[in-house]
Motif scaffolding. Structure first.
Motif, short mmCIF file in Angstrom:
data_model
loop_
_atom_site.label_atom_id
_atom_site.label_comp_id
_atom_site.label_asym_id
_atom_site.label_seq_id
_atom_site.Cartn_x
_atom_site.Cartn_y
_atom_site.Cartn_z
N GLU A 190 0.85 -1.20 0.00
CA GLU A 190 0.00 0.00 0.00
C GLU A 190 0.88 1.24 0.00
O GLU A 190 1.87 1.30 0.73
N ILE A 191 0.53 2.20 -0.84
CA ILE A 191 1.33 3.42 -0.93
C ILE A 191 0.77 4.44 0.06
O ILE A 191 -0.15 5.20 -0.24
N THR A 192 1.31 4.42 1.24
CA THR A 192 0.88 5.28 2.34
C THR A 192 1.62 6.61 2.29
O THR A 192 2.62 6.75 1.56
N PRO A 193 1.18 7.59 3.07
CA PRO A 193 1.94 8.85 3.15
C PRO A 193 3.38 8.62 3.61
O PRO A 193 4.29 9.34 3.19
N GLU A 194 3.60 7.59 4.45
CA GLU A 194 4.95 7.28 4.90
C GLU A 194 5.82 6.79 3.74
O GLU A 194 7.01 7.12 3.66
N VAL A 195 5.22 6.01 2.85
CA VAL A 195 5.95 5.55 1.66
C VAL A 195 6.26 6.73 0.74
O VAL A 195 7.38 6.87 0.24
N ARG A 219 1.02 4.50 -7.66
CA ARG A 219 -0.32 4.71 -7.10
C ARG A 219 -1.39 4.61 -8.19
O ARG A 219 -2.44 3.99 -8.01
N HIS A 255 -4.01 -3.46 -6.46
CA HIS A 255 -5.23 -3.54 -5.65
C HIS A 255 -6.31 -4.14 -6.54
O HIS A 255 -7.02 -3.43 -7.23
#
Length: 259
Positions: A190-195, A219, A255
């Motif tokens: 998952e492309i999170t804000p942290e990634v 994304r 996804h």
């Protein structure tokens, strides 16, 4: 599989802007072999401006728009000549498609692109796509970078996999050029804000892409149901392992919608 491969300027050209013959020949050999194995392959290739810089014997990549356009016009001819010659040696036919932002934003033009690409693949051709840098110069017409262009093409043609070949092995926990202790991240689910925060800015002197553009591409692609891999373009033979799903570089998992 239907595979989109994007190759950056740093892979195709030396720092001088001149063609990196060894990398180009190895890339074409592997892509031809993947086609022989039954995969459909689309190549999104940077390098027109960089190769134009070399062909025109300029001391560095120009900064003014008209010179960039001139380099693109000269370099695109050189780029397609090289690809046509190299792929012909393996009995594969290439096709050139140059796109702008208007082409992909406009519904009917986008449909035309999709129809053309689909027919080319049916005919056994290998489409080679680049942004039309001679006319795409502003925020309306310009896509901006070929990572984004490759992601758009992947979604448009409903490809199974996008591979971004770059001058880095993948996504790291920190910038490996400045942090020797940085570790490669093999899988991103998952492309999170942290990634996204792991991204750096600039690419090489000849190219325009950086990690942030690659993460935005990931994304886009993963949300459409395709996997994306970032791998080192200095080793095109890694495409064999990537196509077979082995752990190479950084893979961003699609996804997929549940049936």
């Amino acid at each position: 599989m239907r595979i989109v491969v994007k190759v950056g300027t740093s892979t195709l050209a030396h720092a001088t802007g001149r063609l990196n013959i060894r990398h180009a020949e190895e890339l074409v050999k592997v892509l031809s072999d993947l086609k022989n194995a039954g995969h459909e392959v689309i190549l999104v290739s940077s390098g027109a401006i960089g190769m134009g810089v070399g062909k025109l014997s300029l001391p560095a990549r120009p900064t003014d728009m008209s010179s960039k356009q001139a380099c693109a016009a000269v370099g695109q001819c050189e780029l397609m000549y090289v690809y046509d010659r190299l792929f012909s040696a393996y009995d594969h036919t290439v096709a050139q498609i140059l796109l702008t932002g208007v082409d992909v934003e406009h519904a009917s033009r986008r449909e035309n692109i999709q129809n053309t690409l689909t027919r080319l693949l049916e005919l056994g051709a290998l489409p080679i796509i680049n942004e039309n840098d001679t006319v795409a110069t502003d925020e309306i017409t310009s896509i901006g970078d070929n990572d984004t262009l490759a992601a758009i093409v992947t979604c448009c043609i409903k490809a199974d996999l996008l591979v971004l070949l770059s001058d880095i092995d993948g996504l790291y926990t920190a910038n490996p050029h400045t942090h020797p202790e940085a570790k490669l991240i093999p899988l991103v689910k998952e492309i999170t804000p942290e990634v996204m925060a792991l991204a750096d800015g600039a690419g090489s002197a000849l190219g325009t892409g950086g990690m942030s553009t690659k993460l935005r591409a990931a994304r886009m692609v993963t949300s459409s149901g395709a996997d994306m891999v970032i791998a080192n373009g200095a080793h095109p033979e890694l495409l064999y392992d990537i196509a077979e799903g082995r752990a190479v570089g950084t893979r961003f998992a699609a996804h997929r919608q549940e049936a």
